[in-house]
Design an enzyme around this catalytic site. Structure first.
Site, short mmCIF file in Angstrom:
data_model
loop_
_atom_site.label_atom_id
_atom_site.label_comp_id
_atom_site.label_asym_id
_atom_site.label_seq_id
_atom_site.Cartn_x
_atom_site.Cartn_y
_atom_site.Cartn_z
N GLU A 34 10.30 -4.62 4.61
CA GLU A 34 10.44 -6.27 4.16
C GLU A 34 10.18 -6.36 2.43
O GLU A 34 10.74 -7.08 1.90
CB GLU A 34 9.35 -6.94 4.90
N GLU B 248 -4.63 -6.16 14.83
CA GLU B 248 -4.18 -4.84 14.34
C GLU B 248 -5.38 -3.95 14.51
O GLU B 248 -4.94 -2.60 14.60
CB GLU B 248 -3.46 -5.01 13.05
N LYS C 47 9.51 -0.55 14.40
CA LYS C 47 9.94 -0.39 12.84
C LYS C 47 11.31 0.67 13.01
O LYS C 47 12.23 0.47 12.46
CB LYS C 47 8.88 0.12 12.09
N GLY D 198 -4.75 -1.14 4.91
CA GLY D 198 -4.09 -2.50 4.47
C GLY D 198 -4.63 -3.67 4.82
O GLY D 198 -4.74 -4.63 3.82
N ARG D 199 -5.34 -3.71 5.99
CA ARG D 199 -5.86 -5.06 6.22
C ARG D 199 -7.29 -5.34 5.81
O ARG D 199 -7.89 -6.36 5.99
CB ARG D 199 -5.73 -5.51 7.79
N LYS E 150 0.80 -1.30 -0.08
CA LYS E 150 0.07 0.15 0.14
C LYS E 150 0.84 1.36 0.10
O LYS E 150 0.67 2.20 -0.76
CB LYS E 150 -0.81 0.00 1.12
N HIS F 226 -5.87 -32.15 17.88
CA HIS F 226 -4.83 -32.91 18.26
C HIS F 226 -3.47 -32.03 18.60
O HIS F 226 -2.43 -32.70 18.70
CB HIS F 226 -4.41 -33.82 16.94
O1 F6P Z 1 2.14 -3.92 10.16
C1 F6P Z 1 1.70 -2.63 9.59
C2 F6P Z 1 1.43 -2.50 8.14
O2 F6P Z 1 1.15 -1.32 7.92
C3 F6P Z 1 0.08 -3.33 7.90
O3 F6P Z 1 -1.14 -2.63 8.31
C4 F6P Z 1 0.07 -3.43 6.49
O4 F6P Z 1 -0.95 -4.48 5.91
C5 F6P Z 1 1.33 -3.95 6.35
O5 F6P Z 1 2.23 -3.07 7.41
C6 F6P Z 1 2.04 -3.65 4.97
O6 F6P Z 1 1.96 -2.48 4.50
P1 F6P Z 1 2.27 -2.06 3.06
O7 F6P Z 1 0.81 -2.76 2.12
O8 F6P Z 1 2.27 -0.60 3.08
O9 F6P Z 1 3.54 -2.51 2.51
#
Ligand code: F6P
Length: 538
Positions: free
Chosen positions: A211, A352, A505, A266-267, A205, A383
């Protein structure tokens, strides 16, 4: 004077009711029609909440609590596009992402529903081209491997959906989801991939997530190293982002960026361009069916009376368990192997969203909020952790999710699966007391009998879907989204920000070199000691 919901008279009424609530067994005895009275249906699914520990008066008091907290007004505000995510001054309009084609939605002077459908068309055109083999890699070969690079909402939703909808998948396409910055995740995915036939879908987003950018850079280097000319990289990379500038800055061709908008969190973004991997895997038609299923749940949520409203009922059951019965966890047990990633998806959605401890006005709450959520597909969970659900000192309510249809075509398996699902919720509700155990096992020593006792009185709900299809899956996800929203309204918290992820972060940025110079005087001895130990071990 405080504005906390926990200081309103109705909260005390509910506390008193919790103190005197009957056991689930007695509730069934008192009302032979309990299933009829404590179940509701919508959008091809049935919610049976008769095995929850509450009676009709408690339910109606909870509904009054919902009305007191203005659930209906807040719902209207969300659907109307008010900036209910007030800490980021943003509207919350993921519901617009699933409006039917001919609907319009005006927001800030624009028909954003039309923009949504333009991107849906872009998704359709591109996914059709890839699936049909018309989209070619730099050496003229069709795409055979798709790697979705994203994390959190840019990974969990599409991944969960692609696993759930695998029967609709195009069999000659391999799909991988890479989220972790741990390089092993990417190298494992690329182990058998052919650079000439691999497409990377960079889903972010913000297009700033460490990452994802780290993985995307390594993926690009892998392509270049394999001989793909820089000018041809556009054949192998697309981006899904609200930050089109950053995506193109990364080197992705502007026509390969699938945009979405800040009003989709995002979620809550699986319905947006973030769903491209779904369309690539199962086709644009299936993706749009999923949107239609979610829209049907949106309509139900907006129109059904609160008493019959599935998201509202599920939210209230959660509030009752968490805040009044003191049961602060929630186990998710989908009795369908293809829903195996649903618990992981719901972890982000629920924790979240509602893992907050200040109200919208910034006051510290004095009550629990989001459940501690975990789960596993049934029967596997039985199990593993179900021992605790049946006999643990902590009582954990469970959402059982079952699907009537046997799409595997193996009736013996399906019967065993569903029988287990029903058996587990029955065992949790009714248990087995000492007298029953003694009568069944007269030869067993008295001191060993308590080990075989099941207290029962452990609440659960069962969601029964007719079939697992793109449509019903869309409705199921939207059901949980709205449940989470209703709970946030009752708890007076903002479900749509996530400031809690920021501190970790920024500290990771300080520590990124893992070198002695990363150590700051103010760090605790644990962090300093671990850094030293790491250096030594490396
Ligand atoms: O963990 C924080 C967060 O902002 C989530 O809300 C989001 O889904 C995820 O990181 C990934 O964010 P992006 O889509 O901006 O890479």
């Amino acid at each position: 004077m405080t504005n906390l919901v926990s200081h309103t008279p109705i909260w005390s009424v509910l506390q008193q009711r919790a103190a005197t609530t009957s056991s689930i067994k007695d509730l069934f005895k008192a009302d032979p029609q309990r299933f009829e009275h404590f179940s509701a249906s919508a959008c091809g699914m049935l919610l049976d909440y008769s095995k929850q520990r509450l009676d009709a008066t408690t339910l109606s008091t909870l509904l009054t609590l919902a009305r007191q907290q203005k659930v209906e007004q807040r719902r209207a505000a969300m659907f109307a596009g008010e900036a209910i995510n007030h800490t980021e001054n943003r509207a919350v309009l993921h519901t617009v992402l699933r409006l039917p084609r001919d609907d319009a939605f005006q927001y800030q002077g624009e028909n954003i529903a039309a923009n949504v459908h333009q991107v849906l068309q872009q998704i359709r055109t591109f996914s059709d081209a890839v699936r049909s083999g018309r989209w070619l890699g730099n050496t003229g070969k069709a795409i055979r491997t798709i790697v979705n690079i994203g994390i959190g909402g840019s990974d969990l939703g599409p991944q969960m959906v692609c696993i759930a909808l695998a029967p609709w998948a195009q069999k000659n396409l391999q799909l991988h989801f890479v989220s972790n910055v741990d390089g092993r995740h990417l190298t494992d995915a690329l182990e058998n991939a052919d650079p000439e036939t691999t497409l990377f879908v960079v889903a972010s987003k913000t297009f700033s997530t460490m990452e994802t950018l780290t993985n995307a850079k390594t993926a690009r280097a892998w392509m270049l190293h394999a001989g793909c000319p820089a000018a041809q990289i556009r054949q192998h990379f697309v981006a899904l982002s609200t930050n089109v500038e950053a995506a193109t800055g990364f080197g992705i061709a502007p026509e390969n960026v699938f945009p979405f908008w800040n009003w989709a969190g995002g979620r809550y973004s699986v319905w947006s361009a973030i769903g491209l991997s779904i369309a690539l895997y199962v086709g644009a038609d299936r993706f749009e069916e999923m949107l239609a299923g979610a829209h049907a749940m949106d309509v139900h949520f907006q129109q059904a009376p609160l008493e019959k409203n599935l998201p509202v009922l599920m939210a209230l059951l959660g509030v009752w368990n968490i805040n009044f019965l003191g049961l602060q966890a929630l186990s998710i047990a989908p009795y369908h192997q293809r829903l195996s990633r649903l618990p992981a998806y719901l972890q982000q959605l629920e924790m979240e969203s509602n893992g907050k401890s200040v109200t919208c006005d910034g006051l510290r709450v004095d009550y629990a909020t989001a459940p501690i959520l975990f789960g596993e597909a049934g029967t596997n969970g039985q199990h593993a952790y179900f021992q605790l659900l049946h006999q643990g000192a902590n009582i954990v309510p469970t959402d059982f999710i079952a699907v009537a249809d046997d799409d595997a075509g193996l009736p013996e398996h399906n019967q065993a699966l569903l029988a287990n699902c029903l058996a587990q919720s029955k065992a949790m509700a009714h248990g087995k007391n000492l007298e029953q155990v003694r009568a069944e096992l007269p030869e067993v020593a008295e001191s060993l009998l308590p080990h075989r006792v099941f207290e029962g009185n452990r609440p659960s709900s069962t969601l029964l879907l007719d079939v697992l299809s793109p449509t019903s899956l869309g409705a199921l996800i939207a059901l949980y989204e709205h449940k989470v929203f209703v709970q946030s309204v009752i708890w007076d918290i903002n479900a749509f920000d996530q400031w809690g992820v920021e501190l970790g972060k920024s500290l990771a940025q300080q520590l990124i070199s893992l070198q002695p110079e990363a150590v700051r005087e103010e760090y605790d001895s644990s962090t300093k000691g671990l850094l030293r130990a790491l250096k030594k071990a490396q």
